[in-house]
Design a protein around this motif. Structure first.
Motif, mmCIF file in Angstrom:
data_model
loop_
_atom_site.group_PDB
_atom_site.id
_atom_site.type_symbol
_atom_site.label_atom_id
_atom_site.label_comp_id
_atom_site.label_asym_id
_atom_site.label_seq_id
_atom_site.Cartn_x
_atom_site.Cartn_y
_atom_site.Cartn_z
ATOM 1 N N GLY A 76 0.809 -1.207 0.000
ATOM 2 C CA GLY A 76 0.000 0.000 0.000
ATOM 3 C C GLY A 76 0.839 1.252 0.000
ATOM 4 N N MET A 78 0.360 5.951 -0.617
ATOM 5 C CA MET A 78 -0.428 7.111 -0.996
ATOM 6 C C MET A 78 -0.287 7.310 -2.504
ATOM 7 S SD MET A 78 -1.749 7.948 1.823
ATOM 8 C CE MET A 78 -2.508 9.521 1.538
ATOM 9 N N TRP A 86 -5.120 6.767 0.086
ATOM 10 C CA TRP A 86 -4.479 5.491 0.385
ATOM 11 C C TRP A 86 -4.925 4.466 -0.649
ATOM 12 C CZ3 TRP A 86 -0.581 3.555 2.901
ATOM 13 C CH2 TRP A 86 -0.523 2.201 3.152
ATOM 14 N N GLU A 88 -4.299 0.311 -1.736
ATOM 15 C CA GLU A 88 -3.707 -0.947 -1.300
ATOM 16 C C GLU A 88 -4.200 -2.089 -2.166
ATOM 17 O OE1 GLU A 88 -4.957 -1.199 2.768
ATOM 18 O OE2 GLU A 88 -6.894 -2.036 2.242
#
Length: 157
Positions: A76, A78, A86, A88
């Motif tokens: 994950g 940004m 976020w 992931e």
């Protein structure tokens, strides 16, 4: 990838994919690698589960469709331009989706390469055809590969 994708199979594939990503494709790793926590992380795959349907339309509203099993290796970080968010995915998702766009690592053995492609549900011919298409060498992914075309008409041996 053989058979339907289930959460235990996704966890197993992700556990196999993470060391491959770390060794051969570190550029595909985002900011963090971590293990999924119950009902806290998400995957973007279609999962087969045995949960009974919850409504009259026959839809299952279980967590299998969104959350990986606890302990599934995740990647994950940004992402975004103006609004960072976020993002992931499981290690298996990261490896499988990127194999469509990248070539074999220079120091990867043939056995490792075949294993990686098999994890993503691809054959070496499938991958070679995709790379030829990306390089503009063939006009369509529907174009037969030389190997397949030679075998189909009895030649190529």
């Amino acid at each position: 990838m053989r058979g339907p994708l289930t959460l235990p199979r996704l966890k197993e594939l992700s556990e196999r994919a993470l060391p491959i990503l770390e060794k051969h494709f570190p550029e595909l790793l985002q900011d963090q690698t971590f293990l999924a926590e119950p009902s806290d992380n998400y995957h973007g795959l279609v999962i087969q589960c045995d949960c009974p349907p919850d409504d009259r339309a026959g839809f299952t509203k279980c967590d299998c469709q969104w959350h990986p099993l606890a302990g599934t290796p995740m990647i994950g970080g940004m992402s975004g331009y103006e609004e960072l968010e976020w993002d992931e995915e499981t290690a298996h998702e990261a490896l499988a989706k990127n194999l469509e766009w990248i070539n074999r690592a220079a120091f990867m053995t043939e056995a490792e390469w075949i294993e990686v492609l098999a994890m993503a549900g691809m054959t070496p011919d499938d991958h070679a055809k995709r790379m030829a298409w990306l390089d503009g060498e063939i006009a369509s992914l529907d174009t037969p590969t030389p190997t397949a075309a030679g075998l189909a008409d009895g030649g190529g041996r």
